[in-house]
Scaffold this motif. Structure first.
Motif, PDB file in Angstrom:
ATOM      1  N   HIS A  17       0.844  -1.186   0.000  1.00 25.08           N
ATOM      2  CA  HIS A  17       0.000   0.000   0.000  1.00 25.08           C
ATOM      3  C   HIS A  17       0.886   1.244   0.000  1.00 25.08           C
ATOM      4  CE1 HIS A  17      -3.475  -2.421   2.054  1.00 25.08           C
ATOM      5  NE2 HIS A  17      -3.141  -2.884   0.867  1.00 25.08           N
ATOM      6  N   SER A  18       0.551   2.205  -0.858  1.00 20.56           N
ATOM      7  CA  SER A  18       1.346   3.435  -0.917  1.00 20.56           C
ATOM      8  C   SER A  18       0.446   4.616  -1.249  1.00 20.56           C
ATOM      9  CB  SER A  18       2.461   3.308  -1.963  1.00 20.56           C
ATOM     10  OG  SER A  18       1.927   3.116  -3.260  1.00 20.56           O
ATOM     11  N   TRP A  19       0.781   5.744  -0.651  1.00 20.13           N
ATOM     12  CA  TRP A  19       0.067   7.002  -0.891  1.00 20.13           C
ATOM     13  C   TRP A  19       1.098   8.078  -1.192  1.00 20.13           C
ATOM     14  CZ3 TRP A  19      -1.171   3.398   2.737  1.00 20.13           C
ATOM     15  CH2 TRP A  19      -2.493   2.919   2.777  1.00 20.13           C
ATOM     16  N   SER A  20       0.703   9.071  -1.980  1.00 18.38           N
ATOM     17  CA  SER A  20       1.643  10.137  -2.323  1.00 18.38           C
ATOM     18  C   SER A  20       0.937  11.485  -2.361  1.00 18.38           C
ATOM     19  CB  SER A  20       2.306   9.846  -3.672  1.00 18.38           C
ATOM     20  OG  SER A  20       3.423  10.683  -3.871  1.00 18.38           O
ATOM     21  N   TYR A  21       1.713  12.546  -2.154  1.00 20.96           N
ATOM     22  CA  TYR A  21       1.134  13.891  -2.097  1.00 20.96           C
ATOM     23  C   TYR A  21       2.074  14.897  -2.750  1.00 20.96           C
ATOM     24  CZ  TYR A  21       4.410  14.868   1.712  1.00 20.96           C
ATOM     25  OH  TYR A  21       5.561  15.049   2.455  1.00 20.96           O
TER      26      TYR A  21
ATOM     27  N   TRP B  58      -8.020  10.007   0.356  1.00 21.56           N
ATOM     28  CA  TRP B  58      -6.722   9.935  -0.294  1.00 21.56           C
ATOM     29  C   TRP B  58      -6.532   8.534  -0.891  1.00 21.56           C
ATOM     30  CZ3 TRP B  58      -1.726  11.355   2.920  1.00 21.56           C
ATOM     31  CH2 TRP B  58      -0.614  11.372   2.075  1.00 21.56           C
ATOM     32  N   PRO B  59      -6.666   8.383  -2.200  1.00 19.78           N
ATOM     33  CA  PRO B  59      -6.551   7.044  -2.810  1.00 19.78           C
ATOM     34  C   PRO B  59      -5.101   6.581  -2.851  1.00 19.78           C
ATOM     35  CG  PRO B  59      -6.870   8.680  -4.517  1.00 19.78           C
ATOM     36  CD  PRO B  59      -6.982   9.412  -3.205  1.00 19.78           C
TER      37      PRO B  59
ATOM     38  N   GLN C 148      -2.970   9.157  -8.398  1.00 18.71           N
ATOM     39  CA  GLN C 148      -3.520  10.399  -7.880  1.00 18.71           C
ATOM     40  C   GLN C 148      -2.724  10.859  -6.666  1.00 18.71           C
ATOM     41  OE1 GLN C 148      -6.739  12.187  -8.934  1.00 18.71           O
ATOM     42  NE2 GLN C 148      -5.787  11.196 -10.701  1.00 18.71           N
ATOM     43  N   LEU C 149      -2.448  12.159  -6.617  1.00 19.74           N
ATOM     44  CA  LEU C 149      -1.763  12.774  -5.481  1.00 19.74           C
ATOM     45  C   LEU C 149      -2.764  13.525  -4.618  1.00 19.74           C
ATOM     46  CD1 LEU C 149       1.228  14.448  -7.370  1.00 19.74           C
ATOM     47  CD2 LEU C 149       1.298  12.305  -6.075  1.00 19.74           C
ATOM     48  N   LEU C 150      -2.571  13.456  -3.306  1.00 20.37           N
ATOM     49  CA  LEU C 150      -3.250  14.415  -2.436  1.00 20.37           C
ATOM     50  C   LEU C 150      -2.519  15.736  -2.619  1.00 20.37           C
ATOM     51  CD1 LEU C 150      -5.334  14.978  -0.153  1.00 20.37           C
ATOM     52  CD2 LEU C 150      -3.483  14.515   1.453  1.00 20.37           C
TER      53      LEU C 150
END
Length: 579
Positions: A474-478, A538-539, A546-548
């Motif tokens: 799992h990873s999220w980016s902004y 925040w996907p 997609q970035l926040l």
């Protein structure tokens, strides 16, 4: 006004270390001050505004004398009743400023120095009051009244500073802890000192042959092992540790993911369970014993008078008084200089703890698989393009990058890379700016390139490596644009802009409360959306890239597709673009 006396400038910025007076710790225990007993001693802390702090706890023996440059040695002495109420010392700092040109006419304006100093303060904090080579300490902070057995999650902070600066005091966790209490997500905050500059990241064949490379990364790892051994007594849960860093600290976080070929266990248990990286991810690097590493080592031993010594140059360096060693180690280019982000000191593959370039290790699956958050500031490169001169043509930029950065790339490759960036002023960094002026020709173009190849597009490449080679993760980016200011800023949302937001900002401000909420949700649940309410869902990055998008007054989502040609070139040629 022009500045030419760099040594005097730097000397004025770096205080001299002093001795810490002895304290009557027994009286403090008897007076009822908060204290925690761990195997190495009774740790006496202080309480302030609902936060209990235990500062400056040694986790290793002094890395002095024969231990200079070597891997840390676990603390071998008993601390007794240890006074942890004092402001802790900082490790000695490496080269920060200069040279400001690659000619003998090295100059910089006060305005340029001022911008660089402001950015460095954001990423490394205020200049510490006290330096000491015996600096391997750790700090623990918690909400008042927390006791052993509380099993709170642990946020482990690694400071930035270009691998040449930084310390723990400027990154006090009290505001974060207060926010955790407010959101009913109390936690334990830990920050660690690690060696920087020549003390922590000395390169060269001699260091490689001895097996002492990347001492600073090993310091961080020993700090994590200290947490595993001791944090339960402070009320923390060693099974719920998230590591977090910014700039060099964020690069360090990624390196911890691939250190020991991805083995992040200690006594059979995982040392950390999630990772957050602000402005720094995988950094492609040449080996410790490569041409760049050799050149730095040679410059240091020449300055120190250790070249050709019968006893060997390493032994000579270790026998130097620390002031003399510092003068030699800091004679090489600093982070704010003409070479800029072609850092003199940084983690490099050493065949021992970091067995390959971090990006290559991740591709090979030698990666500690945990959920991650990675993000960038919109204008990462503006502060690192202050001291170059005339980058107004492709040829000048190609020569600069070939000389200082990409020694393994052909001129054709570097030319193709530079050609992916527009030479229009409006297209450079600060991006979206309405101020169509430059400090020197090509300044905004080289700012875009430097920011992308170290921070922003390297973030996207790192996320792609994880998504392709570890699709289960799992990873999220902004992307942060706090300081866009209608496009009227000369530096934009520059590197380090997020540190005052997270550590010093008021929860009445949207960027601060939303950023803290996402991170505390991640700390608690390894998902930034799960826990306290957030304003924008925040996907995960792999679910559509997609970035926040953090802005001053609102958050939204933004596609992570800008500067696609540059990104694709970097991804396809990453093996030739190592620093």
């Amino acid at each position: 006004m022009k500045l030419t006396a760099l040594p005097a400038l730097v000397a004025g910025l770096l205080p001299i270390a002093g001795a810490v007076p002895a304290q009557n710790t027994q009286a403090k225990v008897q007076a009822g001050l908060v204290n925690v007993t761990i195997p190495s001693g009774i740790i006496i802390g202080s309480t302030d505004n609902g936060v209990e702090s235990f500062r400056g706890i040694p986790y290793a023996d002094p890395p002095t004398g024969d231990l200079r440059f070597r891997p840390p040695v676990r603390l071998s002495r008993h601390l007794g009743e240890f006074d942890a109420t004092k402001k802790p010392v900082a490790c000695h700092q490496g080269p920060i400023y200069g040279p400001f040109a690659d000619t003998q006419n090295a100059v910089a304006t006060l305005a340029e120095i001022g911008v660089a100093s402001s950015v460095f303060k954001n990423i490394a904090g205020d200049t510490p009051a006290e330096f000491d080579e015996d600096c391997l300490i750790i700090n623990v902070q918690r909400p008042e009244g927390v006791k052993a057995g509380a099993n709170l999650p642990v946020l482990f902070w690694i400071y930035g500073g270009g691998f040449v600066g930084g310390s723990t005091p400027p990154f006090d966790g009290k505001n974060l802890i207060a926010t955790g209490v407010q959101l009913n997500q109390s936690f334990i905050y830990v920050s660690v000192n690690y060696r920087v500059g020549g003390w922590g990241f000395m390169p060269g064949e001699e260091i490689h042959r001895e097996g002492s490379g990347n001492a600073g990364l090993r310091d961080q790892r020993m700090g994590l092992e200290w947490v595993a051994d001791n944090i339960a007594e402070f009320g923390g849960n060693p099974k719920r540790v998230v590591i977090w860093g910014e700039s060099a600290g964020a690069i360090s976080v990624f390196d911890q993911l691939v250190l020991y070929d991805g083995n992040a266990t200690y006594k059979g248990k995982e040392l950390f369970h999630g990772a957050i990286m602000n402005s720094g991810t995988a950094l492609p690097t040449d080996p410790l014993y490569g041409p760049k590493g050799k050149a730095i080592y040679k410059a240091v031993i020449e300055k120190a008078g250790c070249e050709g010594k019968p006893e060997g140059s390493l032994k000579c360096l270790r026998e130097l008084h620390n002031d003399d060693f510092a003068a030699a180690a800091n004679s090489v280019p600093g982070i704010f200089s003409y070479p800029s982000l072609a850092l003199s000191y940084l983690p490099r593959p050493d065949d021992t703890v970091l067995t390959d370039s971090p990006d290559a290790l991740a591709k090979k699956g030698k990666f500690h698989k945990v959920p991650v958050i990675m993000g960038s500031q919109e204008d990462e490169g503006t502060a690192f393009s202050l001291f170059q001169i005339n980058m107004g043509t492709d040829q000048r930029i190609v020569q600069y990058l070939s000389k200082y950065y990409f020694g393994d790339a052909t001129i054709e490759q570097v030319s193709e890379f530079v050609g992916t960036y527009s030479n229009e002023i409006a297209d450079g960094s600060p991006f979206r700016s309405k101020l169509l002026t430059e400090l020197y020709p090509g300044k905004r173009r080289i700012a875009a390139i430097l920011g992308d190849m170290v921070f922003d597009l390297m973030r996207r490449i790192t996320l792609r490596i994880i998504a392709e080679h570890h699709p289960e993760e799992h990873s999220w980016s902004y992307l942060s644009s706090y300081n866009y200011n209608l496009g009227l800023s000369a530096v934009g949302t520059t590197h380090g802009s997020d540190m005052p937001v997270f550590f010093n900002g008021s929860n009445n401000n949207l960027p601060t409360i939303s950023g803290r909420t996402y991170y505390l949700n991640f700390l608690y649940n390894l998902d930034p959306n799960n826990g306290s309410r957030v304003d924008v869902h925040w996907p995960q990055w792999k679910e559509g890239h997609q970035l926040l998008w953090y802005n001053k007054n609102n958050n939204s989502l933004r596609s992570d597709t800008y500067r696609e040609r540059s990104y694709e070139f970097m991804y396809e040629n990453i093996n030739s673009l190592r620093f």
